[in-house]
Design an enzyme around this catalytic site. Structure first.
Site, PDB file in Angstrom:
ATOM      1  CB  SER A  14      -0.865  -0.006   1.266  1.00 23.85           C
ATOM      2  OG  SER A  14      -1.481   1.244   1.476  1.00 23.85           O
TER       3      SER A  14
ATOM      4  CE1 TYR B 141      -3.698  -2.136   5.213  1.00 26.43           C
ATOM      5  CE2 TYR B 141      -3.103   0.123   4.661  1.00 26.43           C
ATOM      6  CZ  TYR B 141      -3.466  -1.147   4.263  1.00 26.43           C
ATOM      7  OH  TYR B 141      -3.591  -1.440   2.925  1.00 26.43           O
TER       8      TYR B 141
END
Length: 196
Positions: free
Chosen positions: A134, A147
Site C-alpha cells: 500500500s 496498518y
C-alpha cells in the site's frame, strides 16, 4: 500459468483473479469464507477459476490449498498475496490483540503461505511472488499506524526476498496502491475498540 491469489472476495483480489483468468491462466482464488465467492464465479463463468477456502492465518488451510494445487496441477507459477485487513485508531488506543491480528493477516500469514509455495518454485527454477502492499507501506498516516506498520514490514520482507530468491529464478514484485475504493475501508472497515 497456475496462479494462487489470496483475498478474492472483493477489491484488488477479485479484480486480479478476473484479469488473470481472462488472460488464460488457471486461477485458484482464495476466500476466507468460501460462501462469498458468488461475484467471482459470475464474472469468470466458463474460465479456469477454482475458488478455495483459504484464511491465510490458518495453517491447515494454507497447507491444504498448496497440497491440493500441487497434486492437481503439479506446480504453482505465481502467488499473489493480496489478503489484508486495516484497522483505524491511534496507536495508543489499539489493544495488543488488535495489533497482533493485523500483523497475523498482513504479514505472518503471507510469510507462511509464501514459504509453503517456495520449494516448488525453487524446484522448477521459476516463479513470481506478488505482494500487495500500500502507499501506507511508504507513508504512515495518523489513525492508520498499525496498518502502516504491517505494510512497512511487508516492504522490508519483500525486498529481502527479492534478493534471496533471484538466484533461483523467482521474482518478487511489490505493488503499492494508493487510495482506491475497496471493501477494506467500507464493509471491512474496522476501528479499534478503544477509539472514541
Amino acid at each position: 500459468m497456475v496462479v494462487l491469489i489470496t483475498g478474492c472476495r472483493s477489491g484488488f483480489g477479485l479484480l486480479t483473479a478476473i484479469a488473470a483468468a481472462r488472460r488464460g491462466h488457471k486461477v485458484y482464488a482464495g476466500f476466507r469464507d468460501l460462501s462469498t465467492s458468488k461475484s467471482l464465479r459470475e464474472a469468470t463463468r466458463g474460465l479456469e477459476v477454482v475458488p478455495v477456502q483459504l484464511d491465510v492465518t490458518r495453517p491447515a488451510e494454507r497447507e491444504q490449498v498448496v497440497a491440493t494445487i500441487l497434486a492437481t496441477e503439479g506446480r504453482i507459477d505465481a502467488l499473489v498475496n493480496n489478503a489484508g485487513v486495516a484497522l483505524g485508531g491511534f496507536l495508543e488506543e489499539v489493544s495488543e490483540a488488535e495489533f497482533r491480528r493485523v500483523f497475523e493477516v498482513n504479514l505472518f500469514g503471507l510469510w507462511a503461505l509464501t514459504t509453503q509455495v517456495l520449494p516448488g518454485m525453487r524446484a522448477q527454477s521459476n516463479g513470481v511472488i506478488v505482494n500487495v502492499s500500500s502507499i501506507s507501506g511508504r507513508i504512515a498516516f495518523p489513525g492508520l499506524g498499525v496498518y502502516a506498520a504491517s505494510k512497512f514490514a511487508l516492504e522490508g520482507m519483500s525486498e529481502a526476498w527479492r534478493h534471496e530468491l533471484r538466484a533461483f529464478g523467482i521474482r518478487v514484485v511489490l505493488v503499492e496502491p494508493a487510495s482506491y475504493k475497496t471493501d477494506i475501508f467500507g464493509r471491512n472497515k474496522t476501528i479499534a475498540e478503544r477509539s472514541g
